[in-house]
Design a protein around this motif. Structure first.
Motif, PDB file in Angstrom:
ATOM      1  N   CYS A   1       8.674   1.028  -7.509  1.00  0.00           N
ATOM      2  CA  CYS A   1       8.658  -0.412  -7.302  1.00  0.00           C
ATOM      3  C   CYS A   1       7.724  -1.091  -8.277  1.00  0.00           C
ATOM      4  N   VAL A   2       8.099  -2.261  -8.718  1.00  0.00           N
ATOM      5  CA  VAL A   2       7.187  -3.079  -9.501  1.00  0.00           C
ATOM      6  C   VAL A   2       6.238  -3.753  -8.531  1.00  0.00           C
ATOM      7  N   GLU A   3       4.962  -3.805  -8.885  1.00  0.00           N
ATOM      8  CA  GLU A   3       3.958  -4.392  -8.008  1.00  0.00           C
ATOM      9  C   GLU A   3       4.346  -5.820  -7.639  1.00  0.00           C
ATOM     10  N   GLY A   4       4.340  -6.117  -6.333  1.00  0.00           N
ATOM     11  CA  GLY A   4       4.665  -7.443  -5.868  1.00  0.00           C
ATOM     12  C   GLY A   4       6.138  -7.778  -5.910  1.00  0.00           C
ATOM     13  N   ARG A   5       6.990  -6.787  -6.024  1.00  0.00           N
ATOM     14  CA  ARG A   5       8.419  -7.049  -6.199  1.00  0.00           C
ATOM     15  C   ARG A   5       9.081  -7.545  -4.935  1.00  0.00           C
ATOM     16  N   GLY A   6       8.478  -7.345  -3.808  1.00  0.00           N
ATOM     17  CA  GLY A   6       9.074  -7.806  -2.557  1.00  0.00           C
ATOM     18  C   GLY A   6       8.176  -7.450  -1.390  1.00  0.00           C
ATOM     19  N   SER A   7       8.498  -7.992  -0.234  1.00  0.00           N
ATOM     20  CA  SER A   7       7.665  -7.729   0.941  1.00  0.00           C
ATOM     21  C   SER A   7       7.834  -6.285   1.412  1.00  0.00           C
ATOM     22  N   MET A   8       6.825  -5.777   2.106  1.00  0.00           N
ATOM     23  CA  MET A   8       6.896  -4.421   2.638  1.00  0.00           C
ATOM     24  C   MET A   8       7.805  -4.373   3.852  1.00  0.00           C
ATOM     25  N   LEU A   9       8.529  -3.279   3.967  1.00  0.00           N
ATOM     26  CA  LEU A   9       9.470  -3.099   5.068  1.00  0.00           C
ATOM     27  C   LEU A   9       9.036  -2.000   6.031  1.00  0.00           C
ATOM     28  N   GLY A  10       8.061  -1.187   5.625  1.00  0.00           N
ATOM     29  CA  GLY A  10       7.601  -0.119   6.501  1.00  0.00           C
ATOM     30  C   GLY A  10       6.969   1.019   5.736  1.00  0.00           C
ATOM     31  N   PHE A  11       6.681   2.105   6.445  1.00  0.00           N
ATOM     32  CA  PHE A  11       6.021   3.246   5.811  1.00  0.00           C
ATOM     33  C   PHE A  11       6.179   4.507   6.660  1.00  0.00           C
ATOM     34  N   VAL A  12       5.956   5.648   6.006  1.00  0.00           N
ATOM     35  CA  VAL A  12       5.836   6.934   6.691  1.00  0.00           C
ATOM     36  C   VAL A  12       4.459   7.492   6.338  1.00  0.00           C
ATOM     37  N   HIS A  13       3.716   7.913   7.344  1.00  0.00           N
ATOM     38  CA  HIS A  13       2.431   8.595   7.152  1.00  0.00           C
ATOM     39  C   HIS A  13       2.636  10.045   7.573  1.00  0.00           C
TER      40      HIS A  13
ATOM     41  N   VAL B   1      -6.704   6.287   6.893  1.00  0.00           N
ATOM     42  CA  VAL B   1      -7.448   6.287   5.627  1.00  0.00           C
ATOM     43  C   VAL B   1      -7.998   7.665   5.266  1.00  0.00           C
ATOM     44  N   ALA B   2      -7.583   8.694   5.991  1.00  0.00           N
ATOM     45  CA  ALA B   2      -8.075  10.052   5.716  1.00  0.00           C
ATOM     46  C   ALA B   2      -7.564  10.536   4.360  1.00  0.00           C
ATOM     47  N   SER B   3      -8.360  11.365   3.707  1.00  0.00           N
ATOM     48  CA  SER B   3      -7.981  11.866   2.379  1.00  0.00           C
ATOM     49  C   SER B   3      -6.726  12.721   2.417  1.00  0.00           C
ATOM     50  N   GLU B   4      -6.432  13.344   3.558  1.00  0.00           N
ATOM     51  CA  GLU B   4      -5.245  14.196   3.658  1.00  0.00           C
ATOM     52  C   GLU B   4      -3.983  13.410   4.039  1.00  0.00           C
ATOM     53  N   ALA B   5      -4.135  12.130   4.349  1.00  0.00           N
ATOM     54  CA  ALA B   5      -2.980  11.302   4.715  1.00  0.00           C
ATOM     55  C   ALA B   5      -2.126  11.014   3.483  1.00  0.00           C
ATOM     56  N   ARG B   6      -0.826  11.239   3.604  1.00  0.00           N
ATOM     57  CA  ARG B   6       0.117  10.950   2.527  1.00  0.00           C
ATOM     58  C   ARG B   6       1.128   9.929   3.025  1.00  0.00           C
ATOM     59  N   TYR B   7       1.582   9.063   2.124  1.00  0.00           N
ATOM     60  CA  TYR B   7       2.448   7.962   2.528  1.00  0.00           C
ATOM     61  C   TYR B   7       3.701   7.852   1.670  1.00  0.00           C
ATOM     62  N   ILE B   8       4.744   7.343   2.290  1.00  0.00           N
ATOM     63  CA  ILE B   8       5.897   6.798   1.585  1.00  0.00           C
ATOM     64  C   ILE B   8       5.966   5.341   2.024  1.00  0.00           C
ATOM     65  N   PHE B   9       5.789   4.423   1.072  1.00  0.00           N
ATOM     66  CA  PHE B   9       5.858   3.001   1.373  1.00  0.00           C
ATOM     67  C   PHE B   9       7.232   2.461   0.992  1.00  0.00           C
ATOM     68  N   VAL B  10       7.754   1.578   1.820  1.00  0.00           N
ATOM     69  CA  VAL B  10       9.074   0.983   1.580  1.00  0.00           C
ATOM     70  C   VAL B  10       8.908  -0.505   1.305  1.00  0.00           C
ATOM     71  N   TYR B  11       9.455  -0.953   0.158  1.00  0.00           N
ATOM     72  CA  TYR B  11       9.384  -2.354  -0.232  1.00  0.00           C
ATOM     73  C   TYR B  11      10.788  -2.939  -0.353  1.00  0.00           C
ATOM     74  N   GLU B  12      10.886  -4.224  -0.109  1.00  0.00           N
ATOM     75  CA  GLU B  12      12.136  -4.920  -0.350  1.00  0.00           C
ATOM     76  C   GLU B  12      12.375  -4.960  -1.850  1.00  0.00           C
ATOM     77  N   ALA B  13      13.588  -4.627  -2.289  1.00  0.00           N
ATOM     78  CA  ALA B  13      13.893  -4.582  -3.711  1.00  0.00           C
ATOM     79  C   ALA B  13      14.229  -5.979  -4.225  1.00  0.00           C
ATOM     80  N   LEU B  14      13.959  -6.196  -5.517  1.00  0.00           N
ATOM     81  CA  LEU B  14      14.327  -7.450  -6.163  1.00  0.00           C
ATOM     82  C   LEU B  14      15.838  -7.577  -6.231  1.00  0.00           C
ATOM     83  N   ASP B  15      16.343  -8.794  -6.167  1.00  0.00           N
ATOM     84  CA  ASP B  15      17.777  -8.967  -6.349  1.00  0.00           C
ATOM     85  C   ASP B  15      18.117  -8.911  -7.832  1.00  0.00           C
ATOM     86  N   ALA B  16      19.385  -8.900  -8.142  1.00  0.00           N
ATOM     87  CA  ALA B  16      19.834  -8.707  -9.518  1.00  0.00           C
ATOM     88  C   ALA B  16      19.308  -9.784 -10.451  1.00  0.00           C
TER      89      ALA B  16
END
Length: 249
Positions: free
Chosen positions: A122-134, A89-104
């Protein structure tokens, strides 16, 4: 003159870190990396920062860290978990969040504004989270570097190329922001991760890793520090002269 030169270099390093940290969306320059679709996996990426995490994201990060890292850390985990909770939660922490994409079929139901947002991420709530990079932009051995604090993926999506894809993105972000290297820490017990970084991505054990600084000290530590350098200065300091010579041949 030497003192002036040292101060100027320090000022330049600090400015690089400041500019890199000020970027609101590190994905903005890499549109092709906003989506991942390979090996039966469809995902989308979003940027984030530690001091802007929602309570649900904090909980997700904590849960995934525990699931993936409690084993490799062993008896050290209870203490390390507290450290990671502060770091995330540090202010200098940067993230890439990975979400499951919606199907067609689901994407066809989106409104025009939602489709526009999908183009950007990603659209908010479009799919479950798959992971992240901090990751963070920091000074290491007087060098500006991008330090990967965490790369965590759900077990069900591991082995599908997503981790390599994310690290390629991280390296591009580092180069764009004129960082001398990407640096990260891996638990020795995490053999899968160690093989992933050293064999698949060609990271090496850095000269600042405990085992390189002092072999005896290295045996007492449960981790190694790995790096991939982009500048000659970084190669000389973080990889050592031997690696510089090999790469020049």
């Amino acid at each position: 003159m030497k003192r002036k030169e040292i101060l100027e270099k320090k000022k330049a390093r600090d400015e690089l870190i400041k500019v890199a940290c000020a970027e609101k969306d590190h994905l903005s320059a890499f549109h092709a990396f906003r989506h991942y679709q390979r090996n039966g996996l469809s995902a989308c990426l979003e940027s984030g920062r530690g001091d802007k995490l929602s309570s649900s994201l904090k909980q997700y990060i904590q849960n995934l860290l525990k699931a993936n890292m409690e084993g490799p850390y062993g008896t050290e985990w209870p203490v390390e978990e507290k450290v990671k909770r502060r770091e995330m939660v540090a202010s200098e922490a940067r993230y890439i969040f990975v979400y499951e994409a919606l199907d067609a079929s689901a994407s066809e139901l989106l409104t025009v504004s939602e489709q526009e947002r999908t183009e950007a991420g990603c659209v908010e709530g479009r799919g479950s989270m798959l992971g992240f990079v901090h990751f963070r932009f920091v000074i290491e051995e007087d060098l500006p570097v991008l330090y990967v604090y965490e790369l965590q993926l759900e077990p069900r999506v591991q082995g599908k190329g997503l981790g390599k894809f994310l690290m390629q993105l991280i390296e591009l972000i580092a180069r764009k922001n004129h960082m001398g290297a990407v640096v990260l820490t891996v638990q020795k017990a995490n053999l899968v991760a160690m093989n992933f970084y050293t064999s698949k991505l060609r990271y090496i054990i850095s000269t600042i890793s405990p085992s390189k600084v002092d072999p005896w000290l290295g045996t007492q530590k449960s981790y190694e520090i790995l790096c991939k350098s982009f500048s000659n200065d970084a190669k000389a300091i973080l990889e050592g002269p031997g690696h510089c010579e090999k790469r020049q041949k």
